[in-house]
Design a protein around this motif. Structure first.
Motif, PDB file in Angstrom:
ATOM      1  N   ALA A  49       0.850  -1.167  -0.092  1.00  0.00           N
ATOM      2  CA  ALA A  49      -0.199   0.017   0.097  1.00  0.00           C
ATOM      3  C   ALA A  49       0.904   1.421  -0.085  1.00  0.00           C
ATOM      4  CB  ALA A  49      -1.013  -0.024   1.132  1.00  0.00           C
ATOM      5  N   GLY A  50       2.108   1.028   0.020  1.00  0.00           N
ATOM      6  CA  GLY A  50       3.104   2.227  -0.189  1.00  0.00           C
ATOM      7  C   GLY A  50       3.388   2.905   1.310  1.00  0.00           C
ATOM      8  N   LEU A  51       2.998   2.146   2.339  1.00  0.00           N
ATOM      9  CA  LEU A  51       3.419   2.919   3.551  1.00  0.00           C
ATOM     10  C   LEU A  51       4.758   2.496   4.108  1.00  0.00           C
ATOM     11  CD1 LEU A  51      -0.050   1.941   5.498  1.00  0.00           C
ATOM     12  CD2 LEU A  51       0.628   4.063   4.441  1.00  0.00           C
ATOM     13  N   ALA A  52       5.481   3.643   4.701  1.00  0.00           N
ATOM     14  CA  ALA A  52       6.780   3.208   5.327  1.00  0.00           C
ATOM     15  C   ALA A  52       6.649   2.316   6.737  1.00  0.00           C
ATOM     16  CB  ALA A  52       7.503   4.496   5.543  1.00  0.00           C
ATOM     17  N   ALA A  53       7.799   1.858   6.906  1.00  0.00           N
ATOM     18  CA  ALA A  53       7.656   0.979   8.272  1.00  0.00           C
ATOM     19  C   ALA A  53       8.936   0.990   9.107  1.00  0.00           C
ATOM     20  CB  ALA A  53       7.272  -0.473   8.112  1.00  0.00           C
ATOM     21  N   SER A  54       8.791   1.422  10.389  1.00  0.00           N
ATOM     22  CA  SER A  54       9.842   1.352  11.532  1.00  0.00           C
ATOM     23  C   SER A  54       9.419   0.371  12.629  1.00  0.00           C
ATOM     24  CB  SER A  54      10.052   2.715  11.634  1.00  0.00           C
ATOM     25  OG  SER A  54       9.055   3.319  12.401  1.00  0.00           O
ATOM     26  N   LEU A  55      10.429  -0.664  12.741  1.00  0.00           N
ATOM     27  CA  LEU A  55       9.989  -1.606  13.887  1.00  0.00           C
ATOM     28  C   LEU A  55      11.061  -1.607  14.918  1.00  0.00           C
ATOM     29  CD1 LEU A  55       8.398  -2.634  11.134  1.00  0.00           C
ATOM     30  CD2 LEU A  55       8.280  -4.805  12.525  1.00  0.00           C
ATOM     31  N   HIS A  56      10.757  -1.647  16.186  1.00  0.00           N
ATOM     32  CA  HIS A  56      11.442  -1.621  17.216  1.00  0.00           C
ATOM     33  C   HIS A  56      12.070  -3.143  17.428  1.00  0.00           C
ATOM     34  CE1 HIS A  56      11.495  -1.677  21.867  1.00  0.00           C
ATOM     35  NE2 HIS A  56      11.759  -2.895  21.586  1.00  0.00           N
ATOM     36  N   ALA A  57      13.241  -3.310  17.758  1.00  0.00           N
ATOM     37  CA  ALA A  57      13.821  -4.485  17.900  1.00  0.00           C
ATOM     38  C   ALA A  57      15.104  -4.342  18.726  1.00  0.00           C
ATOM     39  CB  ALA A  57      14.484  -5.106  16.540  1.00  0.00           C
ATOM     40  N   ILE A  58      15.326  -4.832  19.842  1.00  0.00           N
ATOM     41  CA  ILE A  58      16.192  -4.691  20.874  1.00  0.00           C
ATOM     42  C   ILE A  58      17.246  -6.024  20.744  1.00  0.00           C
ATOM     43  CG2 ILE A  58      16.764  -4.367  23.285  1.00  0.00           C
ATOM     44  CD1 ILE A  58      15.465  -1.856  22.365  1.00  0.00           C
ATOM     45  N   GLY A  59      16.816  -6.848  21.047  1.00  0.00           N
ATOM     46  CA  GLY A  59      17.529  -8.265  21.136  1.00  0.00           C
ATOM     47  C   GLY A  59      18.401  -8.493  20.128  1.00  0.00           C
ATOM     48  N   ASP A  60      19.489  -9.412  19.801  1.00  0.00           N
ATOM     49  CA  ASP A  60      20.078  -9.676  18.614  1.00  0.00           C
ATOM     50  C   ASP A  60      19.149 -10.740  17.895  1.00  0.00           C
ATOM     51  OD1 ASP A  60      20.345 -11.914  20.626  1.00  0.00           O
ATOM     52  OD2 ASP A  60      22.460 -11.784  20.453  1.00  0.00           O
ATOM     53  N   LYS A  61      18.436 -11.682  18.454  1.00  0.00           N
ATOM     54  CA  LYS A  61      17.580 -12.539  17.842  1.00  0.00           C
ATOM     55  C   LYS A  61      16.474 -11.637  16.940  1.00  0.00           C
ATOM     56  CE  LYS A  61      16.144 -16.570  16.208  1.00  0.00           C
ATOM     57  NZ  LYS A  61      17.067 -17.392  15.457  1.00  0.00           N
ATOM     58  N   ALA A  62      15.881 -10.580  17.809  1.00  0.00           N
ATOM     59  CA  ALA A  62      14.703  -9.695  17.449  1.00  0.00           C
ATOM     60  C   ALA A  62      15.204  -9.167  16.081  1.00  0.00           C
ATOM     61  CB  ALA A  62      14.375  -8.891  18.477  1.00  0.00           C
TER      62      ALA A  62
END
Length: 540
Positions: free
Chosen positions: A334-347
């Motif tokens: 749909a053309g939406l940008a995305a930013s995702l929270h990731a802290i751990g190395d596996k995440a």
């Protein structure tokens, strides 16, 4: 003069952020944009009878700072509530809550936050018994500084219907007494929502007060744009932003990101007629892969050193398996940008897998996927981020806190690639800075200081915690300006001082490029201009 400038600054030391002309003496503004940057002699020619001319007295001028990660309204509400950031022990925590309870109406919820038991003389988590005796019928709800843990007294737990028989929600945890099984008052990640959803919503007037307080704080700090994590909360957060936009009362530019599991709402807003302007933009989506290291919910490849029974938690948004990729792929189409929270190395590893799969499925475009925090990385995943063009949206202020205790949780070796700013930059990963306010104070100079020194709050790392990851001062300033603009697809409009760009700039009390590094945190903002208007002027 027909084309005279409205506002002219001269006798300044201007860091433009532009490679072709990194330094200048003067600039001119007409309307909301810069019309010229250069030497005093040439810029003064643009002065007319009505031009406001400002002698900078040799002071440093910078592009306005762009904070890549705020919880702006939460920060505003916290400014108006109980701030526990300076609390250092159990006794101070109790005293602060007692004093606030005495100040509030008897039926008011006691809210606030900012406490961090990792910085206390004794690091035990708060217990509801600490405050129950003087808050019997009043709910108390206090976020930990990382926003991944909250403290609740017995009245608040009753309000939420949480007792010894309540199961842990998916992606969350209710801490319990080992002997009785009763809740202690500590809620982690998704368990926080069990209470949050039962608290009375603030009024529109209270929302407006919080937004105004947040903007005032930003302007004092030299922050002219924020990339916000904006909750819907029955649309109240969004409606507050719209109220200010419609009456042209926004003084800080807001790039609003909303939760990925409700991604269709952004499309609906567009269909209903919302249009971005220079002050309020829908900035795509924000999601969560895992929790935080401080709460023991960051998702790691190997168990925690101090809690070998766990590797952390995936959030509810990641479950059932495959749902995050499904949502992200649909939103991306749909053309939406995305930013995702990731802290751990596996995440972080899992998130990069998802990004790679979505790009392969949907084809190439300028999508600028972002990892928020990118905190603990495997060395090989730094290279993957560069190869995939994934942005590192990082908050250097966390280093000062986490560096005091992170090695207790995951050991020194895994911390070698924690907040790996230099490694990310050298690998070619686009880097932007912010604060995660109110988790960290909304003060760019504190973040810049930490990025270039990597000193910790406990004073135990005078040469820096993982010192090989220090940045130069110019790299740090660029991450807070041009880096931030690039992260929101705004590099043609702001982030540097150049003709035709928006006139978003600050003047500061000292030349941060020339003072000793220890002096950096003492830097004060003297003037903040946004859109060609002086929005803040230091009166001291």
């Amino acid at each position: 003069m027909t084309n005279a400038a409205d506002w002219l600054l001269y006798n300044a030391r201007i860091w433009t952020g532009e490679a072709e002309q990194p330094w200048a003496q003067a600039l001119a503004v007409r309307g909301e944009r810069i019309v010229a940057v250069g030497a005093d002699e040439e810029i003064k020619k643009l002065a007319g009878l009505k031009t406001s001319c400002v002698d900078a007295g040799g002071k440093l001028v910078l592009p306005g700072f762009i904070d890549n990660h705020t919880h702006f309204l939460i920060g505003g509400f916290q400014l108006l509530s109980l701030d526990l950031r300076t609390v250092t022990c159990k006794e101070e925590f109790i005293a602060a809550v007692r004093q606030r309870a005495a100040e509030l109406p008897s039926d008011a919820v006691l809210g606030g936050g900012g406490w961090s038991n990792d910085q206390w003389t004794q690091t035990d988590l708060p217990h509801r018994s600490w405050v129950d005796s003087f808050t019997r019928e009043r709910p108390v709800f206090l976020h930990r500084s990382d926003l991944h843990i909250a403290f609740a007294n017995s009245a608040a737990l009753r309000l939420a219907g949480i007792d010894k028989n309540s199961p842990d929600p998916v992606g969350g945890q209710i801490l319990r007494d080992e002997d009785t099984g009763e809740p202690t008052g500590i809620l982690k990640d998704n368990a926080v929502k069990l209470l949050q959803e039962k608290l009375p919503a603030p009024s529109p007037e209270e929302y407006d007060q919080a937004l105004q307080a947040a903007m005032d704080c930003a302007l004092r700090s030299g922050v002219t744009s924020v990339q916000d994590v904006t909750a819907w909360r029955d649309w109240l957060d969004w409606e507050c932003l719209l109220r200010f936009q419609k009456k042209q009362a926004l003084a800080v530019r807001i790039y609003a990101r909303t939760q990925i599991h409700e991604w269709e709402k952004q499309l609906q807003l567009r269909q209903d007629g919302f249009a971005d302007d220079a002050w309020l933009r829908l900035g795509g989506l924000k999601g969560f892969v895992d929790g935080s290291l401080g709460s023991g919910t960051a998702y790691m490849c190997e168990p925690y050193d101090d809690a070998p029974e766990t590797c952390g938690l995936l959030t509810e948004q990641m479950l059932p398996e495959g749902i995050m990729k499904e949502r992200l792929a649909a939103a991306d189409r749909a053309g939406l940008a995305a930013s995702l929270h990731a802290i751990g190395d596996k995440a972080n590893q899992l998130l990069l897998d998802i990004f790679e799969e979505v790009e392969a499925e949907n084809g190439p475009r300028d999508r600028r996927f972002r990892i928020e925090h990118a905190q603990h990385l495997r060395r090989e995943d730094i290279g993957r981020m560069a190869r995939l063009g994934v942005l590192a949206s990082v908050q250097p202020g966390h280093v000062a806190d986490d560096g005091c205790w992170a090695e207790k949780r995951i050991g020194a070796e895994r911390c070698r690639t924690t907040y790996a700013f230099r490694s990310l930059l050298e690998a070619g990963v686009p880097l932007s800075f912010g604060t995660d306010w109110p988790v960290v104070p909304l003060d760019p100079f504190q973040g810049i200081y930490t990025a270039v020194t990597r000193r910790t709050l406990d004073g135990k790392h005078p040469e820096g915690w993982v010192p090989e990851e220090k940045l130069t001062l110019e790299d740090a300033v660029r991450a807070y300006t041009l880096g931030g603009a690039y992260a929101e697809f705004g590099e043609q409009e702001k982030g540097s001082l150049k003709a035709e760009k928006l006139a978003d700039l600050i003047m500061v009390s000292q030349d941060v490029f020339q003072v000793p590094v220890d002096e950096l945190p003492k830097t004060k903002v003297l003037l903040t201009m946004v859109g060609g208007q002086v929005r803040y002027k230091n009166k001291d």
